[in-house]
Design an enzyme around this catalytic site. Structure first.
Site, PDB file in Angstrom:
ATOM      1  N   GLU A 178     120.169  39.378  50.844  1.00 33.41           N
ATOM      2  CA  GLU A 178     120.534  40.705  51.370  1.00 33.41           C
ATOM      3  C   GLU A 178     121.960  40.741  51.913  1.00 33.41           C
ATOM      4  O   GLU A 178     122.212  41.115  53.066  1.00 33.41           O
ATOM      5  CB  GLU A 178     119.529  41.135  52.441  1.00 33.41           C
ATOM      6  N   GLU A 379     111.741  40.606  46.702  1.00 35.54           N
ATOM      7  CA  GLU A 379     110.986  40.936  47.928  1.00 35.54           C
ATOM      8  C   GLU A 379     110.429  42.339  47.791  1.00 35.54           C
ATOM      9  O   GLU A 379     111.126  43.238  47.306  1.00 35.54           O
ATOM     10  CB  GLU A 379     111.871  40.899  49.183  1.00 35.54           C
TER      11      GLU A 379
HETATM   12  C1  BG6 Z   1     113.952  41.323  54.475  1.00 34.97           C
HETATM   13  C2  BG6 Z   1     114.264  39.868  54.734  1.00 34.97           C
HETATM   14  O1  BG6 Z   1     114.909  42.102  55.109  1.00 34.97           O
HETATM   15  O2  BG6 Z   1     112.783  41.871  54.970  1.00 34.97           O
HETATM   16  C3  BG6 Z   1     113.055  39.022  55.100  1.00 34.97           C
HETATM   17  O3  BG6 Z   1     114.945  39.279  53.662  1.00 34.97           O
HETATM   18  C4  BG6 Z   1     112.183  39.819  56.043  1.00 34.97           C
HETATM   19  O4  BG6 Z   1     113.488  37.789  55.603  1.00 34.97           O
HETATM   20  C5  BG6 Z   1     111.674  41.035  55.297  1.00 34.97           C
HETATM   21  O5  BG6 Z   1     111.151  39.104  56.636  1.00 34.97           O
HETATM   22  C6  BG6 Z   1     110.671  41.875  56.046  1.00 34.97           C
HETATM   23  O6  BG6 Z   1     111.212  42.259  57.268  1.00 34.97           O
HETATM   24  P1  BG6 Z   1     110.421  41.997  58.626  1.00 34.97           P
HETATM   25  O7  BG6 Z   1     111.319  42.476  59.665  1.00 34.97           O
HETATM   26  O8  BG6 Z   1     109.158  42.777  58.515  1.00 34.97           O
HETATM   27  O9  BG6 Z   1     110.180  40.540  58.692  1.00 34.97           O
END
Ligand code: BG6
Length: 480
Positions: A178, A379
């Site tokens: 990211e 993701e």
């Molecule tokens: C992304 C990141 O922004 O979102 C992850 O790359 C992160 O590392 C994921 O865990 C989900 O966000 P959160 O805040 O729910 O953990």
């Protein structure tokens, strides 16, 4: 049965990151990283950053889910689901504890070698992120993180070390997770490892826009150097960029809203990958720099490096979409990096992130149109609270429905011609949340017995989504 068709070698899998799952934060020579000095928080309590560790304060990443000691059990569970790939990251401070050390830490190198070999045992292809939200803490103290050019060389040395060591074990690499998070003030600490005087919290950070863009520029250069080096070390290496894509719609059909959405999409979502895919700063960004009085140093040598180190594939995280408007009185929604206006056609998660599977299809076309290189969704997922029945089962139908709807849209995008090659939903095993430090914001298909205060046996349990995803993979997306 579902009539969307995935390519036969489609890379189904899941994604995790070192600091959110490994734990063992100071074991076997690992140095502290930026993730190790963040306290726990929740939706309403921001995580604090404490450069010195406080006694009696809980730091959730220190133990996380203890993947460091339990990876064999976890990999066996991923294999049981039929994973073809697992996205992991390497903790830089496990390899170079201070970031600027002369020699790497052999025990750290050995850990990842063992992990990759374990994956290979089950024919699971590692997809390795070199930098995922953690920088050796010493580099914050000594250099103010990525604001300093020295970090480019330290990072390059670390990349060279792991590219050489894992030759033959790894094919796919991602440079920075990211990277576009540095477009927003939140990126100062978590992505830039810049700690401004007065910053105490993960959110509400002090901002120095010039320093932040300097840090981003250094990461672009470091990324390009890594790509070039990877290709020199092993011609089979494929290296990608990774963008946090927050799909941005105009709230109304008022042309001023349309223009605003286009501007935000370019600057916040597309700019970083334009640099990494095309190898130069795009035309539209210069005006943005001028308007916002952004100044930082870049030179001709950097321009050459950017051109030489363009990526082989594009990857993105996709959780949600937002709306934007010139009007400012509409209701707002939250997000991991950025919120926006509420879309009346969409529902939100318990953490107020807007759920939009169709937006994923739109986004896949949008980026493939532009870049014409293979795309990975590295993701995606739903953070939700789970409850355990008396018989130990966990009925997470909400998660299944989120994932199913997104997979269907990916299938349609593939049918419509997008070269989508991989899907690794986030946190396939429960892990520590970045934004809140909670354990109970769960994304996993595998439950981990641990609560927000750090209590629990760490026992792993299969949720309903585990069995469901196994069938999806087995049928290559036909049975959902
Ligand atoms: C992304 C990141 O922004 O979102 C992850 O790359 C992160 O590392 C994921 O865990 C989900 O966000 P959160 O805040 O729910 O953990």
């Amino acid at each position: 049965m579902n009539n969307v068709k995935f390519p036969k070698d489609f890379l189904w899998g899941g994604a995790i990151a070192a600091n959110q799952c490994e734990g063992a934060w100071n074991i076997d020579g690992k140095g502290a990283s930026t993730a190790d000095v963040m306290t726990a928080g929740d939706k309403n309590t921001p995580r604090r950053i404490t450069m010195e560790l406080e006694k009696n304060t809980f730091y959730p990443n220190h133990e996380a889910i203890d993947f460091y000691h339990r990876y064999k059990e976890d990999v066996a569970l991923f294999a049981e689901m039929g994973f073809k790939t697992l996205r992991v990251s390497i903790g830089w401070s496990r390899i170079f504890p201070n970031g600027d050390d002369d020699q790497p830490n052999e025990k750290g190198l050995q850990f990842y070698e063992d992990l990759f070999k374990e994956l290979k045992k089950y024919n699971i292809e590692p997809l390795v992120t070199l930098w995922h939200n953690e920088t050796p803490l010493n580099l914050v103290k000594k250099y103010n993180g990525w604001a300093s050019r020295e970090l480019v060389d330290f990072f390059t040395k670390y990349c060279e070390t792991v590219f050489n060591r894992y030759k033959g074990l790894v094919k796919y690499w991602i440079t920075f997770n990211e990277i576009n998070a540095l477009m927003r003030p939140l990126g100062n600490w978590n992505h830039g490892a810049i700690l401004h005087e007065g910053t105490k919290y993960f959110i509400h950070q002090k901002d120095d826009v010039n320093m932040r863009f300097q840090a981003l520029h250094h990461q672009f250069v470091a990324s390009a150097k890594a790509v070039k080096l990877a290709h020199e070390i092993d011609e089979n290496y494929q290296v990608g960029c990774m963008i946090c894509y927050i799909t941005t719609y105009p709230l109304t059909c008022n042309p001023t809203d349309i223009l605003k959405a286009q501007r935000e999409d370019r600057v916040l979502n597309l700019f970083s990958s334009d640099v990494q895919v095309f190898g130069s700063y795009p035309y539209y960004i210069e005006k943005y720099f001028k308007e916002n009085n952004i100044q930082f140093s870049r030179n001709e040598e950097d321009e050459k490096i950017l051109k030489e180190g363009t990526v082989d594939f594009y990857s993105l995280s996709y959780y949600m979409s937002v709306c934007t408007s010139e009007e400012s009185k509409e209701e707002k929604v939250d997000g991991n990096i950025m919120g926006g206006f509420k879309n009346p056609y969409l529902k939100t998660s318990d953490w107020d992130w807007q759920i939009d599977p169709t937006g994923l299809r739109w986004t896949l076309h949008h980026v493939y149109d532009r870049y014409q290189i293979p795309v990975m969704v590295t993701e995606n997922g739903l953070g939700a609270k789970d409850s355990i029945e008396e018989d130990g089962s966990i009925h997470d139908d909400y998660r299944i429905s989120y994932l199913r709807d997104h997979i269907i849209e990916m299938g349609k995008a593939i049918e419509e011609g997008v070269d989508l090659i991989c899907y690794t939903p986030w946190g396939c095993i429960d892990l520590v949340s970045v934004s809140t430090g909670e354990m109970e914001k769960r994304y996993g298909m595998i439950y981990v017995d641990k609560d927000n205060e750090g209590n629990g046996t760490l026992e792993r349990k299969k949720k309903d989504s585990f069995f469901w995803y196994k069938k999806v993979i087995e049928s290559n997306g036909e049975s959902m």
